[in-house]
Design a protein around this motif. Structure first.
Motif, mmCIF file in Angstrom:
data_model
loop_
_atom_site.group_PDB
_atom_site.id
_atom_site.type_symbol
_atom_site.label_atom_id
_atom_site.label_comp_id
_atom_site.label_asym_id
_atom_site.label_seq_id
_atom_site.Cartn_x
_atom_site.Cartn_y
_atom_site.Cartn_z
ATOM 1 N N ARG A 59 0.826 -1.213 0.000
ATOM 2 C CA ARG A 59 0.000 0.000 0.000
ATOM 3 C C ARG A 59 0.857 1.258 0.000
ATOM 4 N N VAL A 60 2.019 1.171 0.627
ATOM 5 C CA VAL A 60 2.864 2.356 0.800
ATOM 6 C C VAL A 60 3.282 2.895 -0.564
ATOM 7 N N ARG A 61 3.225 4.227 -0.725
ATOM 8 C CA ARG A 61 3.560 4.869 -2.006
ATOM 9 C C ARG A 61 4.449 6.074 -1.763
ATOM 10 N N CYS A 62 5.731 5.769 -1.574
ATOM 11 C CA CYS A 62 6.702 6.843 -1.397
ATOM 12 C C CYS A 62 8.062 6.291 -1.817
ATOM 13 N N ASP A 63 9.032 7.176 -1.921
ATOM 14 C CA ASP A 63 10.380 6.724 -2.263
ATOM 15 C C ASP A 63 10.920 5.846 -1.130
ATOM 16 N N GLU A 65 13.604 5.145 1.444
ATOM 17 C CA GLU A 65 14.655 5.931 2.097
ATOM 18 C C GLU A 65 15.719 5.028 2.721
ATOM 19 N N GLU B 147 -5.845 5.981 -5.651
ATOM 20 C CA GLU B 147 -4.679 5.636 -4.821
ATOM 21 C C GLU B 147 -3.769 4.605 -5.477
ATOM 22 N N SER B 277 -2.399 9.032 -3.786
ATOM 23 C CA SER B 277 -1.441 7.993 -3.417
ATOM 24 C C SER B 277 -1.003 8.071 -1.961
ATOM 25 N N GLY B 280 -2.292 5.531 0.651
ATOM 26 C CA GLY B 280 -1.680 4.220 0.829
ATOM 27 C C GLY B 280 -0.587 4.267 1.882
ATOM 28 N N THR B 281 0.243 5.299 1.802
ATOM 29 C CA THR B 281 1.313 5.482 2.784
ATOM 30 C C THR B 281 0.718 5.709 4.171
ATOM 31 N N ARG B 283 -2.049 4.556 5.317
ATOM 32 C CA ARG B 283 -2.564 3.307 5.902
ATOM 33 C C ARG B 283 -1.471 2.604 6.718
ATOM 34 N N ASP B 284 -0.259 2.520 6.136
ATOM 35 C CA ASP B 284 0.842 1.885 6.868
ATOM 36 C C ASP B 284 1.175 2.685 8.130
ATOM 37 N N ASP B 287 -1.486 1.956 10.767
ATOM 38 C CA ASP B 287 -1.294 0.636 11.373
ATOM 39 C C ASP B 287 -0.161 0.669 12.403
ATOM 40 N N VAL B 366 7.028 11.707 1.234
ATOM 41 C CA VAL B 366 6.291 11.588 2.498
ATOM 42 C C VAL B 366 6.215 10.107 2.844
ATOM 43 N N SER B 367 7.011 9.694 3.838
ATOM 44 C CA SER B 367 7.080 8.290 4.247
ATOM 45 C C SER B 367 6.064 8.046 5.373
ATOM 46 N N PRO B 368 5.786 6.778 5.683
ATOM 47 C CA PRO B 368 4.901 6.499 6.828
ATOM 48 C C PRO B 368 5.446 7.109 8.126
#
Lengths: 185, 391
Positions: A59-63, A65, B147, B277, B280-281, B283-284, B287, B366-368
């Motif tokens: 699900r994750v959508r990012c670069d 790192e 997404e 999009s 999606g990030t 959601r993680d 959690d 933008v990371s989780p």
């Protein structure tokens, strides 16, 4: 989740390599996500390809790192920005004719596995197209995907020179295997 | 030649990018006319469509006019002639269409357009940023934000259903790179299933040289006023129509998305609100934070125009804090979703405190973990009326 960065320059095939790797993992039944990030697809500018592999939907959508493994198409790109994505245990496979010992000296604290992709590509009549050789090397280094699955993805996607690409992929695989045996000895 | 036999495809799971998933949706929808500008900032959506056409499995007239303005000028009369019309664009291309976007909704032309959200010049770049489509929010187009590649495919098909029900054009927006260029497994439905969901387009009125009807005449003040009211009435039907389309699609495929989606919002002290999009990030991130005992949820806004105000008010009633993450920037105004949400919830009893963060503008990563940081920052600070730059 396995997170991989492939770093190359526009035109070297880093994006294609990322997609091929994703196809091979997908063929093995894994969930995958592969995308490239570039500043306008100019030949010669750095291109990062990001691949995620997991057993559940991604699900994750990012670069990425922090990578679990890095495949670097060009040793001149192995500098601070890319090294910042590597943890001490991250395996870095780099296209270079230098030895693992030379990299250990040059980049202490990093796990670098060089493979002479250019020599392999030339031996198989592929000129400067190194991605099949590097993918084979990478697959051996991280122990996935299986060589025959990767070779099948190459056959399906390579526009021409199928046998040459598969031979280069296999030689890249064996190159790393030989290096690992030498280092273990 | 039987076109239906020629184009028959069974359901299958394929590895597709968001762009190719959109092209598959366009193929399965069987449009008759597809005008597209073929040069930058066009995406591989067009390449795939022309491949389908070259393979003889896409029975549409593909027109490549000299600009995006001309593309939309070709879409409108084609649609008014009574056929299904699809097009695709991105960033600058969408902006060049701007004048005719208003014209299309005024003409009640149910065109479906995919837009890949990319930064606007200057300076020149290609990164994910939703300012391009959000700047078109007053053009009378229905707007969805998706997404994933799967949701993009499903939404393009739902978009035709909704557009043709209410006679308004629909824009399906997907973020550059993270959706448009991300290769992932996509369930591609069978042609038969799509045909059952989306019967051929047969409008009550269409431009026909054999009949005396016209579009776009000069009108009086009163006629213009009533025209806008009719446009508004059509917009008002969209939430119910979009829900119906989503429900039917869900019954056929098992995949439904709603107008807004609540993800782990039960008992949440703070709810993240985002589009595209970044959901999606998030959601993680949700959690991971839930595992650490933080009562946090996500509300994904999928339908942005018309803004599902009732769903937003009902969904956020009693939530103490809301954190809007905007991957867009309206200079002098801030984050568009932040300001829209403030307006939507204004005057509501027990309205949440609304924090607005400009996160990921220009494609900044933008990371989780970063989203978890933003939640901590918002929880520890007063909500400001203006959007706050964060990274």
């Amino acid at each position: 989740m396995l997170q991989i960065i492939i770093q190359g320059r526009g035109g070297q095939g880093a994006q294609t390599a990322g997609n091929l790797l994703a196809m091979a993992f997908f063929a093995e039944g894994r969930q995958v996500q592969s995308f490239a990030s570039y500043g306008g697809a100019r030949r010669g500018t750095p291109v990062s390809s990001f691949i995620r592999v997991d057993d559940r939907p991604i699900r994750v959508r990012c670069d990425i790192e922090q990578a679990d493994a890095v495949l670097c198409f060009d040793a001149t790109l192995l500098e601070s920005r890319l090294l910042a994505t590597a943890r001490p245990d991250t395996l870095i496979v780099v296209n270079s004719s230098r030895t693992p010992e030379q990299f250990a000296e040059k980049l202490p604290g990093y796990r670098v596995m060089p493979v002479d992709g250019i020599s392999i590509a030339r031996r198989h009549g592929l000129g400067r197209i190194v991605n099949s050789a590097l993918l084979g090397a990478f697959a051996r280094a991280i122990e996935a995907p299986k060589l025959e699955v990767l070779a099948r993805a190459l056959t399906e996607e390579a526009p021409k020179l199928h046998d040459e690409n598969i031979a280069a992929c296999a030689e890249g695989y064996r190159w790393v295997e030989a290096q690992l045996q030498r280092m273990a000895a | 030649m039987n076109a239906r036999d020629e184009t028959f495809v069974p359901e299958q799971t394929m590895l597709l990018t968001g762009n190719h998933a959109v092209a598959w949706a366009a193929r399965l929808a069987r449009p008759k006319v597809v005008p597209v500008y073929p040069i930058t900032p066009q995406t591989p959506i067009l390449e795939k469509i022309t491949e389908f056409q070259a393979d003889g499995v896409f029975d549409a007239e593909v027109i490549t006019p000299e600009s995006e303005h001309s593309v939309m000028a070709a879409c409108i009369p084609a649609s008014l002639a009574g056929v299904r019309v699809f097009t695709a664009t991105a960033s600058q291309g969408l902006l060049l269409m701007h004048e005719l976007l208003h014209y299309a909704s005024g003409a009640r032309a149910p065109i479906v357009m995919a837009n890949v959200n990319r930064t606007l010049a200057s300076p020149w770049a290609f990164w994910p940023d939703q300012t391009d489509s959000l700047a078109q929010r007053d053009t009378g187009w229905i707007q969805y934000y998706t997404e994933s590649a799967q949701e993009s495919l499903d939404t393009v098909l739902q978009a035709f259903w909704v557009a043709e029900r209410v006679l308004l054009p629909v824009m399906v927006n997907l973020d550059a790179f993270y959706v448009s260029h991300a290769l992932e497994p996509v369930r591609v439905p069978a042609q038969e299933l799509v045909d059952a969901f989306l019967p051929p387009y047969a409008p009550a009125h269409r431009l026909d040289t054999a009949k005396v009807e016209s579009w776009g005449n000069v009108v009086t003040q009163d006629m213009f006023y009533r025209h806008r009211q009719a446009l508004g009435a059509a917009m008002d039907q969209v939430p119910a129509a979009a829900l119906e389309a989503d429900r039917e699609w869900s019954e056929l495929t098992g995949r439904g998305y709603g107008l807004v989606e609540h993800y782990r919002c039960e008992g949440a002290r703070i709810v993240i609100v985002a589009m595209g999009s970044m959901c999606g990030t998030a959601r993680d991130a949700v959690d991971a934070m839930r595992d650490a005992g933080v009562a946090v949820g996500l509300l994904k806004v999928r339908l942005f125009r018309p803004l599902p105000v009732q769903a937003l008010r009902a969904g956020l009633a009693g939530v103490p804090e809301v954190l809007v993450l905007d991957r867009n920037y309206s200079p002098g105004h801030g984050g568009v979703l932040h300001q829209e949400l403030r307006a939507a919830l204004y005057g509501m009893p027990e309205a949440p405190r609304i924090h607005g963060y400009l996160a990921g503008v220009g494609g900044v990563n933008v990371s989780p973990e970063k989203i978890a940081d933003f939640v901590r920052m918002a929880s520890a600070s007063e909500a400001q009326p203006d959007s706050v730059w964060v990274r």
